[in-house]
Design an enzyme around this catalytic site. Structure first.
Site, short mmCIF file in Angstrom:
data_model
loop_
_atom_site.label_atom_id
_atom_site.label_comp_id
_atom_site.label_asym_id
_atom_site.label_seq_id
_atom_site.Cartn_x
_atom_site.Cartn_y
_atom_site.Cartn_z
N ASN A 23 -27.62 -3.00 63.27
CA ASN A 23 -26.82 -4.20 62.69
C ASN A 23 -28.52 -4.79 62.71
O ASN A 23 -29.38 -4.42 62.18
CB ASN A 23 -26.53 -5.66 62.67
CG ASN A 23 -27.42 -5.91 64.78
OD1 ASN A 23 -28.28 -6.16 64.54
ND2 ASN A 23 -26.01 -6.32 65.83
N VAL A 32 -20.89 1.76 68.09
CA VAL A 32 -21.97 2.47 68.24
C VAL A 32 -23.25 2.32 68.18
O VAL A 32 -23.84 2.60 69.35
CB VAL A 32 -21.94 4.11 66.44
CG1 VAL A 32 -22.54 3.36 65.63
CG2 VAL A 32 -22.87 5.17 67.49
N ASP A 33 -23.49 0.98 67.79
CA ASP A 33 -25.20 0.37 68.09
C ASP A 33 -25.47 -0.45 69.58
O ASP A 33 -25.81 0.36 70.15
CB ASP A 33 -24.99 -1.13 67.36
CG ASP A 33 -26.64 -2.01 67.58
OD1 ASP A 33 -26.87 -0.95 68.08
OD2 ASP A 33 -26.28 -2.28 66.66
#
Length: 175
Positions: A23, A32-33
């Protein structure tokens, strides 16, 4: 120079760089972050703080810390807002700028997730086409980047990327 498509866990890829579908704060999140931040350990968050975020479509790099990858390239992809807010161009830029940063850092192997096609709701078929076309075009002139792997989280994503690569190859053969 090759583009490979696999189904798996991006945090397990032993490559020079993995790309994080981040983000704009670069301070971790879901999907996934979050998985990349958890696998890399707390030093990744410490390395991201002084970067002061990253605009959509741009990319920034940090060490990989506890990941099997040497680097993490963070790129915020666009949130889908109907396709009338430069989403396609911004997604192209996310892939292009990530690859350029990998090239600048002499990375030979790079692993990507499917950027923006999860919670950011970018249409998967269109997102896969943009990713494949951008990566294949980049590889024609890359000096260092030799191997790019699309790491797909699920069957649906995997099949969309296989179809996009097949379509890209067919178009190239017609030229």
């Amino acid at each position: 120079m090759s583009l490979n498509i696999i189904q798996g866990d991006i945090t397990k890829q032993a490559v020079d760089a993995i790309v994080n579908a981040a983000n704009t704060t670069l301070l971790g999140g879901g999907g996934v972050d979050g998985a990349i931040h958890r696998a890399a350990g707390p030093k990744l968050l410490e390395a991201c703080r002084p970067l002061h975020g990253c605009p959509t479509g741009e990319a920034k790099i940090t060490p990989g810390f506890d990941l099997p990858a040497r680097y993490v390239i963070h790129t915020p992809g666009p949130v889908w807002r109907g396709g009338t807010h430069q989403e396609a161009k911004l997604l192209h830029n996310s892939y292009q700028n990530s690859l350029s940063l990998a090239e600048q850092n002499k990375c030979r192997s790079v692993a990507f997730p499917s950027i923006s096609t999860g919670v950011y709701r970018f249409p998967l078929t269109q997102g896969a086409r943009i990713a494949v076309d951008t990566i294949q075009t980049f590889l024609t002139t890359a000096k260092f980047v030799e191997n790019v792997t699309m790491v797909c989280f699920d069957d649906r994503t995997y099949h969309a990327y296989v179809a996009a690569l097949s379509n890209h190859i067919q178009k190239e053969e017609l030229r």
